[in-house]
Motif scaffolding. Structure first.
Motif, PDB file in Angstrom:
ATOM      1  N   UNK A   5       0.425  -1.050  -0.089  1.00 18.94           N
ATOM      2  CA  UNK A   5      -0.064   0.280   0.082  1.00 18.94           C
ATOM      3  C   UNK A   5       1.147   1.274   0.055  1.00 18.94           C
ATOM      4  N   UNK A   6       0.172   2.511  -0.661  1.00 15.29           N
ATOM      5  CA  UNK A   6       1.199   3.426  -1.108  1.00 15.29           C
ATOM      6  C   UNK A   6       0.420   4.451   0.541  1.00 15.29           C
ATOM      7  N   UNK A   7       0.870   4.489   1.692  1.00 18.50           N
ATOM      8  CA  UNK A   7       0.550   5.821   2.579  1.00 18.50           C
ATOM      9  C   UNK A   7       0.890   7.140   2.021  1.00 18.50           C
ATOM     10  N   UNK A   8      -0.141   8.103   2.035  1.00 14.19           N
ATOM     11  CA  UNK A   8      -0.164   9.328   1.547  1.00 14.19           C
ATOM     12  C   UNK A   8       0.023   9.995   2.925  1.00 14.19           C
ATOM     13  N   UNK A   9       1.011  10.526   3.826  1.00 10.59           N
ATOM     14  CA  UNK A   9       0.655  11.618   4.980  1.00 10.59           C
ATOM     15  C   UNK A   9       0.463  12.806   4.395  1.00 10.59           C
ATOM     16  N   UNK A  10      -0.084  13.840   5.076  1.00  6.06           N
ATOM     17  CA  UNK A  10      -1.110  15.028   4.556  1.00  6.06           C
ATOM     18  C   UNK A  10      -0.755  15.707   6.083  1.00  6.06           C
ATOM     19  N   UNK A  11       0.314  15.878   5.563  1.00  7.86           N
ATOM     20  CA  UNK A  11       1.130  16.955   6.774  1.00  7.86           C
ATOM     21  C   UNK A  11      -0.053  18.741   6.451  1.00  7.86           C
ATOM     22  N   UNK A  12      -0.614  18.617   7.716  1.00  7.61           N
ATOM     23  CA  UNK A  12      -0.961  19.938   7.692  1.00  7.61           C
ATOM     24  C   UNK A  12      -0.334  21.175   7.359  1.00  7.61           C
ATOM     25  N   UNK A  13      -1.067  22.078   7.445  1.00  9.28           N
ATOM     26  CA  UNK A  13      -0.675  23.391   6.774  1.00  9.28           C
ATOM     27  C   UNK A  13      -0.396  23.961   8.194  1.00  9.28           C
ATOM     28  N   UNK A  14       0.834  24.728   8.087  1.00 10.62           N
ATOM     29  CA  UNK A  14       1.168  25.927   8.922  1.00 10.62           C
ATOM     30  C   UNK A  14       0.657  27.183   9.314  1.00 10.62           C
ATOM     31  N   UNK A  15       0.712  27.689  10.364  1.00 10.15           N
ATOM     32  CA  UNK A  15      -0.241  28.149  10.988  1.00 10.15           C
ATOM     33  C   UNK A  15      -0.025  29.470  10.828  1.00 10.15           C
ATOM     34  N   UNK A  16      -0.058  30.588  10.010  1.00 13.90           N
ATOM     35  CA  UNK A  16       0.816  31.956  10.069  1.00 13.90           C
ATOM     36  C   UNK A  16       0.174  32.966  10.090  1.00 13.90           C
ATOM     37  N   UNK A  17       0.148  33.777  11.166  1.00 12.57           N
ATOM     38  CA  UNK A  17      -0.711  34.412  11.542  1.00 12.57           C
ATOM     39  C   UNK A  17       0.305  35.437  11.856  1.00 12.57           C
ATOM     40  N   UNK A  18      -0.701  37.152  11.361  1.00 11.14           N
ATOM     41  CA  UNK A  18       0.530  38.294  10.635  1.00 11.14           C
ATOM     42  C   UNK A  18       0.415  39.059  12.204  1.00 11.14           C
ATOM     43  N   UNK A  19       1.687  39.491  12.607  1.00 13.50           N
ATOM     44  CA  UNK A  19       1.556  39.708  13.317  1.00 13.50           C
ATOM     45  C   UNK A  19       1.390  41.858  13.170  1.00 13.50           C
ATOM     46  N   UNK A  20       0.669  42.125  14.537  1.00 15.20           N
ATOM     47  CA  UNK A  20       0.366  43.830  13.907  1.00 15.20           C
ATOM     48  C   UNK A  20       1.711  44.665  13.861  1.00 15.20           C
ATOM     49  N   UNK A  21       1.087  45.332  12.976  1.00 13.07           N
ATOM     50  CA  UNK A  21       2.176  46.125  12.694  1.00 13.07           C
ATOM     51  C   UNK A  21       3.229  47.123  13.704  1.00 13.07           C
ATOM     52  N   UNK A  22       3.737  47.470  14.215  1.00 13.99           N
ATOM     53  CA  UNK A  22       4.501  48.220  15.779  1.00 13.99           C
ATOM     54  C   UNK A  22       4.040  49.448  14.928  1.00 13.99           C
ATOM     55  N   UNK A  23       3.595  49.768  13.768  1.00 12.97           N
ATOM     56  CA  UNK A  23       4.314  51.833  13.477  1.00 12.97           C
ATOM     57  C   UNK A  23       2.790  51.725  12.473  1.00 12.97           C
ATOM     58  N   UNK A  24       1.706  51.137  13.141  1.00 11.14           N
ATOM     59  CA  UNK A  24      -0.060  50.853  12.676  1.00 11.14           C
ATOM     60  C   UNK A  24      -0.520  52.588  13.175  1.00 11.14           C
ATOM     61  N   UNK A  25       0.138  53.207  14.434  1.00 11.61           N
ATOM     62  CA  UNK A  25      -1.108  53.908  14.694  1.00 11.61           C
ATOM     63  C   UNK A  25       0.285  55.536  14.192  1.00 11.61           C
TER      64      UNK A  25
END
Length: 66
Positions: free
Chosen positions: A25-45
């Protein structure tokens, strides 16, 4: 005997060779997508504050033409 043995041998080879030579059998392990979180910019204000100060200065300084 040959009329009975030849088809039986062909049938047994057909049924067993597909499983034996399949490669397993061919076992394909589906790796989950990495969680990408955008940081709030410090200079936004900074930009709104600078624009607000420029507008406030323009209103306060005004045009003193007499």
């Amino acid at each position: 005997m040959k009329k009975f043995a030849a088809p039986l041998l062909a049938l047994s080879l057909a049924l067993t060779s597909t499983a034996a030579l399949a490669g397993g059998p061919v076992v394909v392990v589906d790796e989950g997508q990495p969680a990408v979180t955008a940081e709030t910019p410090r200079s936004g204000w900074i930009v709104p504050v600078v624009v607000g100060l420029v507008v406030l200065c323009a209103v306060a300084c005004g045009n003193d033409d007499n």
